[in-house]
Design an enzyme around this catalytic site. Structure first.
Site, short mmCIF file in Angstrom:
data_model
loop_
_atom_site.label_atom_id
_atom_site.label_comp_id
_atom_site.label_asym_id
_atom_site.label_seq_id
_atom_site.Cartn_x
_atom_site.Cartn_y
_atom_site.Cartn_z
N LYS A 1 10.90 2.63 48.17
CA LYS A 1 11.69 2.92 49.40
C LYS A 1 11.03 4.18 49.92
CE LYS A 1 15.14 1.69 51.96
NZ LYS A 1 14.72 0.93 52.91
N HIS B 1 1.97 15.59 54.48
CA HIS B 1 2.43 15.85 53.10
C HIS B 1 2.06 16.80 52.37
CE1 HIS B 1 3.72 11.63 53.62
NE2 HIS B 1 2.43 11.08 53.89
N LYS C 1 2.52 21.07 51.53
CA LYS C 1 3.66 22.12 51.91
C LYS C 1 3.00 23.27 52.48
CE LYS C 1 5.19 20.83 47.45
NZ LYS C 1 4.80 20.91 46.15
N GLU D 1 9.43 17.45 40.89
CA GLU D 1 9.62 16.88 42.23
C GLU D 1 10.29 15.79 42.36
OE1 GLU D 1 5.66 18.96 43.91
OE2 GLU D 1 5.80 16.68 44.19
N ARG E 1 1.72 22.05 35.73
CA ARG E 1 0.86 23.39 35.94
C ARG E 1 1.72 24.09 36.64
NH1 ARG E 1 0.22 22.73 41.11
NH2 ARG E 1 0.00 20.44 41.98
N ARG F 1 1.94 29.77 53.43
CA ARG F 1 0.70 29.83 53.00
C ARG F 1 -0.09 29.86 54.25
NH1 ARG F 1 -0.03 24.28 49.14
NH2 ARG F 1 2.16 24.51 48.36
P1 ADP Z 1 1.13 14.09 46.20
O1 ADP Z 1 1.22 14.00 44.58
O2 ADP Z 1 0.07 13.43 46.94
O3 ADP Z 1 1.80 15.56 46.59
P2 ADP Z 1 4.15 13.12 46.18
O4 ADP Z 1 4.49 11.82 45.52
O5 ADP Z 1 4.51 14.50 45.72
O6 ADP Z 1 2.54 13.16 46.57
O7 ADP Z 1 4.43 13.11 47.56
C1 ADP Z 1 4.37 14.21 48.59
C2 ADP Z 1 5.01 14.29 49.93
O8 ADP Z 1 5.09 12.89 50.43
C3 ADP Z 1 6.44 14.33 49.58
O9 ADP Z 1 6.89 15.60 49.45
C4 ADP Z 1 7.00 13.67 50.78
O10 ADP Z 1 7.00 14.50 51.92
C5 ADP Z 1 6.15 12.35 51.03
N1 ADP Z 1 6.84 11.18 49.95
C6 ADP Z 1 6.57 10.88 49.01
N2 ADP Z 1 7.14 9.80 48.64
C7 ADP Z 1 7.96 9.69 49.39
C8 ADP Z 1 9.24 8.43 49.96
N3 ADP Z 1 9.46 7.56 48.75
N4 ADP Z 1 9.78 8.57 50.75
C9 ADP Z 1 9.51 9.59 52.07
N5 ADP Z 1 8.70 10.18 51.87
C10 ADP Z 1 7.97 10.36 50.62
#
Ligand code: ADP
Length: 450
Positions: free
Chosen positions: A201, A235, A237, A275, A291, A337
């Site tokens: 979702k 996506h 930070k 996360e 890590r 950053r």
């Molecule tokens: P990565 O491994 O590429 O860092 P993540 O799964 O940690 O990917 O997700 C990175 C970012 O993508 C999250 O911080 C958020 O901003 C967005 N994101 C990931 N999953 C969702 C979701 N289900 N709904 C909305 N945004 C998402």
């Protein structure tokens, strides 16, 4: 305790590890590519070994070259930093097969958490709340459409091996599904050699809240609260803070305990980050990083701890110095950053630093490998430093950040410093009322970035 460790990384994170080692009386070995002969981590380490040409594939990612560097120098353990080989289970296995120690979790934990589908499944079984979505992988567009209809749009299709914001595509309706599904799959294949995808979702107004955990590998684990990393571009930070402005002490204690208990259950060793997306008072697990994170200094700031020192200690078989009761939050910390990138489109801007002046004063920490006259090579990540401030509360940390940014001079290249000056003037940043989409909208409106 180890007498000598090798740091399999470069840039600010290599310095971070070398500094911790030096304070512990441990010798340090830097490895570097031919493009990094003049890099600060090479200058700062006790010894250095050239491990290959500029391309990371043949230097910082070359396992044989890194193992050989250990053998030449007599280093007993390897700290991987973040990125490069830090989440490579095969690397960990090879290190152990050579009688060396990996400063980090076990190969098995890296493997489980490195695959997002397995990670989610594992966390669900450990009682950690997850984003609603498919049970495991989704094999076809038809199956994806069926799930989309059941779950309701928007949904996000994610590569199970994805990372760094790659391999994720949003579908807002059934019409979008085919393109999003195939693109996520293709990105997974080309970036990570794995085309398996799953569906979640898509949350529309969440914050990115991550919990720092730490385990001793013997069934004891603690949490060090959360970091709010909602200000993201693509996506990724760009601004992180702790504690999270939207998280209450009760919520912190509750989700923190859930995470620490899960890590104790699996005998996790070392530092890790769990996360979550956080929306309407609920936490939803998205992934775990096995890590040290780029943004770990904000946690160090508020708890007054040294996470790298602790990583080295538990890797050496010593007990963890943390206890949950002793971990008390003091004040507020923010990290920005700093990238060698040109606004408004964030194009990489490598080149020679003609002048560098780091800010200082109370509550200011600058983690950077820059120096006057240094030439940033074009081959690697564009992160050139992290400015971290600590204050008694959030308003003090924010004003300190503005003051420190004003002192910082990085001439000769373009950087993202102006972005942070502009963000500090925004009400949403001042009040902390933002979510993961806020910055993207701001960039689009203010810089025309899309
Ligand atoms: P990565 O491994 O590429 O860092 P993540 O799964 O940690 O990917 O997700 C990175 C970012 O993508 C999250 O911080 C958020 O901003 C967005 N994101 C990931 N999953 C969702 C979701 N289900 N709904 C909305 N945004 C998402």
């Amino acid at each position: 305790m180890f007498k000598k460790i090798l740091v399999a990384n470069r840039g600010e994170i290599a310095l971070r590890v070398i500094r911790a080692a030096r304070e512990m009386g441990i010798g340090s070995v830097a490895v570097h590519s031919t493009a990094d002969s003049d890099a600060m981590h090479v200058r700062m380490a006790d010894e250095s070994v050239c491990i290959g040409p500029p391309s990371s594939q043949h230097s910082y990612l070359s396992i044989p070259a890194i193992i050989a560097a250990c053998e030449i120098t007599g280093a007993e353990a390897i700290h991987p930093g973040y990125g490069f080989l830090s989440e490579n289970a095969n690397f960990v296995q090879i290190i152990q097969d050579h009688g060396l120690t990996f400063i980090g979790p076990t190969a098995e934990h890296i493997r489980v958490m490195g695959d997002k589908i397995t990670a989610k499944d594992t966390m669900k079984k450990l009682g950690v709340p997850c984003v609603p979505g498919s049970e495991g992988g989704v094999g076809s567009v038809e199956e994806a459409r069926k799930l989309g209809a059941e779950m309701g749009y928007p949904v996000i299709i994610k590569a199970t091996a994805g990372g760094g914001g790659k391999g994720m595509k949003v579908a807002t309706s059934a019409d979008d599904m085919e393109k999003a599904f195939l693109t996520a799959r293709a990105e997974g294949k080309s970036n990570f050699g794995n085309d398996e995808v799953y569906i979640e979702k898509y949350l529309t107004t969440p914050r990115h809240i991550e919990i720092q955990v730490f385990g001793d590998g013997k069934g004891r684990a603690v949490h060090l609260g959360e970091r709010d990393c909602s200000l993201q571009r693509r996506h990724q930070k760009v601004f992180e803070e702790a504690p999270g402005p939207a998280i209450s002490p009760e919520e912190r204690a509750r989700i923190g305990k859930t995470c620490a208990d899960a890590m104790a259950d699996i005998n996790y060793i070392g530092a890790g980050t769990i996360e979550f997306l956080y929306e309407n008072g609920e936490f939803y697990f998205i992934e775990m990083n096995t890590r040290l994170q780029v943004e770990h200094p904000v946690t160090e700031g508020i708890f007054g701890v040294d996470l790298v020192r602790e990583q080295i200690r538990v890797a050496a078989g010593l007990p963890m110095e943390f206890t949950q009761e002793n971990l008390k939050i003091n004040g507020h910390a923010i990290e920005v950053r700093l990238n060698a990138e040109k606004l408004p489109d964030f194009r990489p801007s490598p080149g020679r630093i003609s002048q560098y002046h780091a800010p200082g004063g109370l509550g200011v920490r600058m983690d950077s490998a820059l120096y006057d006259g240094y030439s940033i090579p074009p081959y690697y990540d564009s992160l050139i430093g992290k400015l971290i401030v600590h204050g008694r509360d959030r308003p003090e940390a924010l004003s300190r950040l503005g003051r420190a940014l004003g002192e910082l001079i990085i001439d000769g290249i373009d950087t993202t410093i102006p972005l942070f000056h502009a963000l500090l003037a925004e009400e949403a940043v001042q009040t902390g009322e933002y979510n993961i989409h806020w910055l993207e909208h701001w960039l689009e409106t203010n810089l025309g970035d899309s």
